[in-house]
Design an enzyme around this catalytic site. Structure first.
Site, PDB file in Angstrom:
ATOM      1  N   GLY A  15      52.669   9.408  12.714  1.00  0.00           N
ATOM      2  CA  GLY A  15      52.008  10.706  12.659  1.00  0.00           C
ATOM      3  C   GLY A  15      53.055  11.799  12.527  1.00  0.00           C
ATOM      4  O   GLY A  15      54.246  11.526  12.360  1.00  0.00           O
ATOM      5  N   SER A  16      52.606  13.039  12.620  1.00  0.00           N
ATOM      6  CA  SER A  16      53.511  14.182  12.491  1.00  0.00           C
ATOM      7  C   SER A  16      54.295  14.395  13.781  1.00  0.00           C
ATOM      8  O   SER A  16      54.027  13.753  14.800  1.00  0.00           O
ATOM      9  CB  SER A  16      52.705  15.453  12.179  1.00  0.00           C
ATOM     10  OG  SER A  16      51.910  15.807  13.302  1.00  0.00           O
ATOM     11  N   PHE A  18      55.158  16.141  17.205  1.00  0.00           N
ATOM     12  CA  PHE A  18      54.330  16.675  18.290  1.00  0.00           C
ATOM     13  C   PHE A  18      52.948  16.036  18.359  1.00  0.00           C
ATOM     14  O   PHE A  18      52.035  16.591  18.962  1.00  0.00           O
ATOM     15  CB  PHE A  18      54.213  18.205  18.208  1.00  0.00           C
ATOM     16  CG  PHE A  18      55.546  18.888  18.158  1.00  0.00           C
ATOM     17  CD1 PHE A  18      56.313  19.038  19.300  1.00  0.00           C
ATOM     18  CD2 PHE A  18      56.048  19.365  16.963  1.00  0.00           C
ATOM     19  CE1 PHE A  18      57.562  19.653  19.251  1.00  0.00           C
ATOM     20  CE2 PHE A  18      57.290  19.983  16.902  1.00  0.00           C
ATOM     21  CZ  PHE A  18      58.044  20.128  18.052  1.00  0.00           C
ATOM     22  N   GLY A  20      52.538  12.949  19.663  1.00  0.00           N
ATOM     23  CA  GLY A  20      52.541  12.054  20.816  1.00  0.00           C
ATOM     24  C   GLY A  20      53.028  10.650  20.523  1.00  0.00           C
ATOM     25  O   GLY A  20      52.717   9.724  21.269  1.00  0.00           O
ATOM     26  N   GLU A  89      61.808   6.667  16.694  1.00  0.00           N
ATOM     27  CA  GLU A  89      62.363   7.430  15.565  1.00  0.00           C
ATOM     28  C   GLU A  89      62.854   6.502  14.459  1.00  0.00           C
ATOM     29  O   GLU A  89      63.934   6.664  13.893  1.00  0.00           O
ATOM     30  CB  GLU A  89      63.491   8.358  16.044  1.00  0.00           C
ATOM     31  CG  GLU A  89      63.064   9.364  17.098  1.00  0.00           C
ATOM     32  CD  GLU A  89      62.105  10.441  16.604  1.00  0.00           C
ATOM     33  OE1 GLU A  89      61.798  10.486  15.390  1.00  0.00           O
ATOM     34  OE2 GLU A  89      61.658  11.251  17.435  1.00  0.00           O
ATOM     35  N   GLN A  91      62.171   6.198  11.462  1.00  0.00           N
ATOM     36  CA  GLN A  91      62.404   6.761  10.123  1.00  0.00           C
ATOM     37  C   GLN A  91      63.878   7.080   9.884  1.00  0.00           C
ATOM     38  O   GLN A  91      64.284   7.276   8.743  1.00  0.00           O
ATOM     39  CB  GLN A  91      61.554   8.021   9.896  1.00  0.00           C
ATOM     40  CG  GLN A  91      62.038   9.274  10.588  1.00  0.00           C
ATOM     41  CD  GLN A  91      61.592   9.390  12.033  1.00  0.00           C
ATOM     42  OE1 GLN A  91      60.843   8.553  12.527  1.00  0.00           O
ATOM     43  NE2 GLN A  91      62.035  10.432  12.714  1.00  0.00           N
ATOM     44  N   CYS A 183      48.314  21.661   9.672  1.00  0.00           N
ATOM     45  CA  CYS A 183      47.266  20.967   8.924  1.00  0.00           C
ATOM     46  C   CYS A 183      47.624  21.039   7.435  1.00  0.00           C
ATOM     47  O   CYS A 183      48.549  21.750   7.036  1.00  0.00           O
ATOM     48  CB  CYS A 183      45.904  21.602   9.192  1.00  0.00           C
ATOM     49  SG  CYS A 183      45.753  23.293   8.573  1.00  0.00           S
TER      50      CYS A 183
END
Length: 199
Positions: A15-16, A18, A20, A89, A91, A183
């Site tokens: 996910g992006s 922040f 969680g 992390e 990525q 968004c």
């Protein structure tokens, strides 16, 4: 969702920023510890925002971790009696992490990876798409857009309070001073200075 398996498998949390991801990784790892499983956690050396030898969520929860510079260092550790391997992390590692994670799961480990699925430009952040493809379970988390409060799936990079340019470096480790969740409608990537038309 939390069935007992007799062989290894891969779980992917993405996910992006922040959203969680590290928090969920820590939660799953702590469940393993509570179940008396042997847990080992790895994190990339490049991520030293909060602590060099801990995975730390943005709200301060933490778990001890082994700091590594490249994915192949995972295989230098004795993982013989380890049940659960966490990697945060993800990525920040190269594509070698994919084959390493597959080997670990084939050897009977439950492997939980967490990381961004998109870079600041909103494009797939390698090697996460490959890890998502080989995972038995994928959890995609969302944050809350810093502009409008709706669900956020993107990471906005800000340089001096302004959206980063499309040709800025992909990897720039930061926290809330450099990034915020957005968004789709409020995610902005500035054009390259090279794309400005000559007058």
């Amino acid at each position: 969702m939390y069935e007992t398996y007799h062989s290894g498998w891969i779980e992917c949390i993405t996910g992006s920023m922040f959203s969680g991801k590290s928090e969920e990784l820590i939660r799953r790892l702590r469940r393993g510890i509570y179940a008396k499983q042997k847990v080992v956690v790895f994190k990339p050396a490049i991520d030293d925002r909060y602590h060099k030898e801990k995975v730390v969520s943005h709200n301060g929860n933490a778990i001890e971790a082994i700091n590594i510079s490249k994915a192949s260092e995972i295989m230098t550790h004795d993982l013989t009696n380890v049940d659960v391997i966490g990697i945060d992390e993800v990525q920040f590692f190269d594509d070698e992490i994919v084959s390493i994670v597959e080997k670990l799961s084939a050897d009977g480990h439950r492997v939980i990876v967490a990381g961004l699925d998109m870079d600041f430009r909103g494009e797939p952040f390698e090697p996460m798409p490959k890890l998502m493809a080989v995972s038995e379970q994928v959890t995609k988390l969302q944050a809350v857009c810093a502009v409008c409060g709706s669900s956020s799936s993107r990471t906005q990079r800000l340089i001096n309070g302004k959206p980063a340019k499309i040709d800025d470096p992909i990897i720039l480790v930061g926290a809330n001073e450099s990034y915020e969740p957005r968004c789709r409608a409020h995610h902005i990537v500035a054009p390259s200075d090279n794309n400005k038309e000559e007058l």
